[in-house]
Design a protein around this motif. Structure first.
Motif, short mmCIF file in Angstrom:
data_model
loop_
_atom_site.label_atom_id
_atom_site.label_comp_id
_atom_site.label_asym_id
_atom_site.label_seq_id
_atom_site.Cartn_x
_atom_site.Cartn_y
_atom_site.Cartn_z
N VAL A 24 0.85 -1.20 0.00
CA VAL A 24 0.00 0.00 0.00
C VAL A 24 0.88 1.25 0.00
CG1 VAL A 24 -1.69 1.34 1.35
CG2 VAL A 24 -1.94 -1.16 1.14
N ALA A 25 1.86 1.28 0.90
CA ALA A 25 2.76 2.43 0.99
C ALA A 25 3.54 2.60 -0.30
CB ALA A 25 3.70 2.26 2.18
N ASP A 26 4.01 1.51 -0.88
CA ASP A 26 4.74 1.60 -2.15
C ASP A 26 3.87 2.16 -3.26
OD1 ASP A 26 7.01 0.57 -0.93
OD2 ASP A 26 6.78 -1.45 -1.77
N ALA A 27 2.60 1.77 -3.28
CA ALA A 27 1.67 2.30 -4.28
C ALA A 27 1.48 3.80 -4.10
CB ALA A 27 0.33 1.56 -4.22
N MET A 28 1.38 4.23 -2.84
CA MET A 28 1.23 5.68 -2.57
C MET A 28 2.47 6.43 -3.04
SD MET A 28 -0.55 5.51 1.20
CE MET A 28 -0.59 7.28 1.45
N ARG A 29 3.64 5.90 -2.72
CA ARG A 29 4.90 6.54 -3.12
C ARG A 29 5.04 6.59 -4.64
NH1 ARG A 29 6.89 2.99 1.06
NH2 ARG A 29 7.23 4.25 2.93
N SER A 30 4.75 5.47 -5.27
CA SER A 30 4.89 5.39 -6.73
C SER A 30 3.95 6.37 -7.42
CB SER A 30 4.58 3.96 -7.19
OG SER A 30 4.65 3.86 -8.58
N ASN A 31 2.71 6.44 -6.95
CA ASN A 31 1.74 7.37 -7.52
C ASN A 31 2.24 8.81 -7.38
OD1 ASN A 31 -0.66 8.27 -8.71
ND2 ASN A 31 -1.75 8.30 -6.77
N ALA A 32 2.72 9.14 -6.21
CA ALA A 32 3.22 10.50 -5.97
C ALA A 32 4.42 10.80 -6.88
CB ALA A 32 3.60 10.68 -4.51
N GLN A 33 5.36 9.86 -6.98
CA GLN A 33 6.55 10.09 -7.79
C GLN A 33 6.20 10.24 -9.27
OE1 GLN A 33 8.89 6.67 -6.72
NE2 GLN A 33 9.70 7.63 -4.87
#
Length: 136
Positions: free
Chosen positions: A57-66
C-alpha cells in the motif's frame, strides 16, 4: 483528519496539481506523502502480521506520488512553450497516471483490507468516509 488521510491515499498529488502552473513539485511533497503513510499506518493500527501487505500500500502511494510529480514537473518546465493541444495532453497524462496509481493503490489496499479483522475494517471504513458523514 480522516478526510486528509483519504485524500492522501487517493489523491497523493492533488495539492500539487492545483499549483502545477505556479511552481514545480519539491521534495517537500515526498516528505508529505511519507507523513501521510506514517499517519495512516498508525490510524489503521497495522499489525506486524500486516506489514508485508501494508508495504505494498505504501509503495503504491509513493509510486503514484513520484509518477504524478514527475509529470507535473515536466508540465511546469514546458508550460510556456506548449501548444493548446500539448497543454491538454499533459493534463490528460497526469489524470491517467493518477487513475492508474489509484487502481494500483486499490489493488494493494484491497488485499490488506480483506485480511483485516472486523474491528480493524471498521476503523478503515471510518477513515475512508467523507468528512461530511462524520458530522451526521
Amino acid at each position: 483528519m480522516k478526510f486528509i488521510l483519504v485524500a492522501a491515499m487517493l489523491l497523493c498529488t492533488s495539492a500539487s496539481w492545483a499549483q502545477a502552473g505556479a511552481s514545480a513539485p519539491s521534495s517537500r511533497h515526498t516528505e508529505s506523502v511519507e507523513d501521510r503513510i506514517k499517519t495512516l499506518h498508525a490510524e489503521l493500527k497495522i499489525t506486524p502480521a500486516e506489514e508485508e501487505k501494508w508495504s505494498k500500500v505504501a509503495d503504491a502511494m509513493r509510486s503514484n506520488a513520484q509518477t504524478v510529480d514527475a509529470l507535473i514537473e515536466k508540465r511546469h518546465e514546458d508550460a510556456m512553450k506548449e501548444t493548446a493541444v500539448e497543454n491538454l495532453r499533459s493534463w490528460s497524462d497526469i489524470a491517467q497516471a493518477h487513475a492508474d496509481g489509484s487502481k494500483a493503490l486499490l489493488t494493494a489496499f484491497d488485499a490488506l483490507y480483506t485480511d483485516m479483522p472486523d474491528a480493524q475494517k471498521k476503523i478503515a471504513d471510518d477513515a475512508f468516509r467523507p468528512a461530511e458523514s462524520h458530522a451526521k
